[in-house]
Design a protein around this motif. Structure first.
Motif, PDB file in Angstrom:
ATOM      1  N   SER A 306     -32.579   1.592   3.892  1.00  0.00           N
ATOM      2  CA  SER A 306     -32.029   2.520   2.902  1.00  0.00           C
ATOM      3  C   SER A 306     -31.897   3.884   3.569  1.00  0.00           C
ATOM      4  CB  SER A 306     -32.890   2.583   1.635  1.00  0.00           C
ATOM      5  OG  SER A 306     -34.144   3.078   1.916  1.00  0.00           O
ATOM      6  N   THR A 307     -30.879   4.642   3.152  1.00  0.00           N
ATOM      7  CA  THR A 307     -30.587   5.910   3.817  1.00  0.00           C
ATOM      8  C   THR A 307     -31.593   6.983   3.415  1.00  0.00           C
ATOM      9  OG1 THR A 307     -29.139   6.578   2.028  1.00  0.00           O
ATOM     10  CG2 THR A 307     -28.113   5.430   3.877  1.00  0.00           C
ATOM     11  N   GLU A 308     -31.693   8.035   4.262  1.00  0.00           N
ATOM     12  CA  GLU A 308     -32.582   9.145   3.910  1.00  0.00           C
ATOM     13  C   GLU A 308     -31.967   9.978   2.794  1.00  0.00           C
ATOM     14  OE1 GLU A 308     -33.059  11.059   7.707  1.00  0.00           O
ATOM     15  OE2 GLU A 308     -34.187   9.338   8.464  1.00  0.00           O
ATOM     16  N   LYS A 309     -30.653  10.124   2.816  1.00  0.00           N
ATOM     17  CA  LYS A 309     -29.992  10.951   1.801  1.00  0.00           C
ATOM     18  C   LYS A 309     -29.490  10.080   0.656  1.00  0.00           C
ATOM     19  CE  LYS A 309     -28.397  14.680   4.766  1.00  0.00           C
ATOM     20  NZ  LYS A 309     -27.234  15.340   5.390  1.00  0.00           N
ATOM     21  N   ASN A 310     -29.397  10.684  -0.519  1.00  0.00           N
ATOM     22  CA  ASN A 310     -28.832   9.918  -1.634  1.00  0.00           C
ATOM     23  C   ASN A 310     -27.316  10.142  -1.691  1.00  0.00           C
ATOM     24  OD1 ASN A 310     -28.335  12.347  -2.979  1.00  0.00           O
ATOM     25  ND2 ASN A 310     -30.326  12.315  -3.967  1.00  0.00           N
ATOM     26  N   MET A 311     -26.681   9.460  -2.621  1.00  0.00           N
ATOM     27  CA  MET A 311     -25.214   9.474  -2.681  1.00  0.00           C
ATOM     28  C   MET A 311     -24.666  10.867  -2.995  1.00  0.00           C
ATOM     29  SD  MET A 311     -22.797   7.230  -2.294  1.00  0.00           S
ATOM     30  CE  MET A 311     -22.092   5.793  -3.084  1.00  0.00           C
ATOM     31  N   SER A 312     -25.375  11.637  -3.798  1.00  0.00           N
ATOM     32  CA  SER A 312     -24.826  12.950  -4.147  1.00  0.00           C
ATOM     33  C   SER A 312     -24.875  13.904  -2.955  1.00  0.00           C
ATOM     34  CB  SER A 312     -25.562  13.553  -5.346  1.00  0.00           C
ATOM     35  OG  SER A 312     -26.850  13.939  -4.994  1.00  0.00           O
ATOM     36  N   GLN A 313     -25.737  13.611  -1.986  1.00  0.00           N
ATOM     37  CA  GLN A 313     -25.764  14.429  -0.779  1.00  0.00           C
ATOM     38  C   GLN A 313     -24.683  13.972   0.213  1.00  0.00           C
ATOM     39  OE1 GLN A 313     -29.946  13.462  -0.217  1.00  0.00           O
ATOM     40  NE2 GLN A 313     -30.397  15.655  -0.155  1.00  0.00           N
ATOM     41  N   ILE A 314     -24.549  12.654   0.326  1.00  0.00           N
ATOM     42  CA  ILE A 314     -23.606  12.110   1.304  1.00  0.00           C
ATOM     43  C   ILE A 314     -22.169  12.241   0.787  1.00  0.00           C
ATOM     44  CG2 ILE A 314     -22.914  10.062   2.601  1.00  0.00           C
ATOM     45  CD1 ILE A 314     -25.797   9.000   2.189  1.00  0.00           C
ATOM     46  N   GLY A 315     -22.012  12.043  -0.507  1.00  0.00           N
ATOM     47  CA  GLY A 315     -20.660  12.054  -1.089  1.00  0.00           C
ATOM     48  C   GLY A 315     -20.241  10.648  -1.403  1.00  0.00           C
ATOM     49  N   GLY A 316     -20.164  10.320  -2.689  1.00  0.00           N
ATOM     50  CA  GLY A 316     -19.891   8.940  -3.098  1.00  0.00           C
ATOM     51  C   GLY A 316     -18.406   8.628  -3.086  1.00  0.00           C
TER      52      GLY A 316
END
Ligand code: SAM
Length: 316
Positions: A306-316
């Protein structure tokens, strides 16, 4: 430009901000919505898009966080529209700020719109989103439909036991309208994977045998498309965990803090900030080329990553 696996990079996603109106339980629960310092400016985003346009990017998606929180959104869209190589501008929004805005977005040059709605029941919608108003989203959808975007898609993240009893209601929206409803598999982004929430595409098809496959709308689309016989709209399934589509991935992602990410499902990122501080685009293009060369062949979500950043940080 091709990556080392022969994939042609033609699609850029810009996360305009990490800020969001909502706090969806599976996306950014517990995060504040305070303004974040150090977001790329409009001019920086446009410079990045121009650089990507020279290496073959033709499509740009605006996302976030919530892209409609950017006060300069219309001017960013108009700036991208003025770049001749960019053929298509799309945006993903939670719809909370959409009422009265669709015409202006269309006129600024936005071609396509995706709106996220995880429930059609007001109280449930508010619970999943941490206080969002369903009526605002539904008003936004009506207006967006009337504004005549080239496509209008409703994104639903399926969450076991929370909204998976509403699939029939969502599918019914496609009966009389030329819009797509896309069911998205919950992905392990950010905190530990809550795998028990995930409803796979296969499960959904089993539940709705009336769905018949139809040809994709465009090459490389992440969704597999279906239709109920006699319906005007489409039903899509985006199930990246149980059904990888990395072989067709043509995307790169730029985050609002100036980091460039070649793959949603890998933590590797490349900073564009230093290159942006230099005159001319030589350094910028060099970072972009390096990131494209390092784009992984595939994500590893199905192997417990699982990624360190969530979707709102990465950009969904
Ligand atoms: N704020 C905008 C919105 O809500 O559409 C754009 C950003 S949001 C991060 C983009 C999409 O990502 C939304 O449809 C959201 O439901 C989805 N999303 C967020 N976290 C996810 C996860 N862990 N798995 C699957 N989809 C996710």
């Amino acid at each position: 430009m091709n990556d080392r696996f022969g994939r042609t990079i033609s699609y850029l996603r810009l996360s305009l901000t990490e800020r969001c109106t909502l706090k969806c339980a599976y996306c950014r629960a517990g995060e504040g919505i305070c303004p974040k310092k150090g977001e790329l400016t409009r001019e920086e985003f446009l410079r990045i898009v121009r650089a990507f346009a020279t290496i073959g990017v033709k499509k740009v998606r605006l996302t976030g966080g919530e892209p409609m929180l950017r006060r300069d959104l219309l001017s960013i869209i108009a700036g991208i529209r003025a770049i001749p190589e960019i053929e298509e501008i799309t945006m993903t929004t939670n719809g909370q700020h959409l009422p009265n805005q669709s015409r202006a977005l269309r006129e600024a040059g936005l071609n396509r719109l995706n709106i996220s709605v995880d429930s059609l029941k007001p109280e449930r919608y508010a619970a999943i989103t941490g206080g969002g108003s369903l009526s605002r989203v539904l008003t936004g959808i009506e207006e967006a439909y009337a504004a005549g975007f080239d496509s209008l898609k409703i994104n639903v993240v399926l969450l076991r036991g929370q909204n998976d009893d509403e699939t029939g209601d969502f599918i019914a929206l496609t009966k009389d309208r030329n819009l797509s409803v896309r069911f998205i598999e919950y992905m392990p982004l950010g905190e530990t994977d809550q795998a028990d929430l995930r409803v796979t595409g296969a499960e959904l098809l089993q539940k709705h045998p009336e769905l018949v496959p139809v040809a994709p709308s465009y090459i490389g689309q992440p969704a597999r498309d279906y239709r109920i016989p006699g319906s005007i709209g489409r039903v899509g399934m985006i199930d990246p965990v149980s059904h990888r589509f990395c072989a067709d991935c043509n995307r790169m992602r730029v985050m609002s803090d100036g980091m460039l990410r070649p793959c949603l499902g890998s933590n590797e990122e490349f900073s564009l900030k230093e290159a942006l501080a230099q005159e001319g685009d030589e350094a910028l293009l060099a970072v972009i080329a390096e990131a494209i060369a390092r784009k992984p062949e595939t994500h590893c979500f199905d192997e417990g990553f699982s990624t360190e950043k969530n979707m709102s940080q990465i950009g969904g």
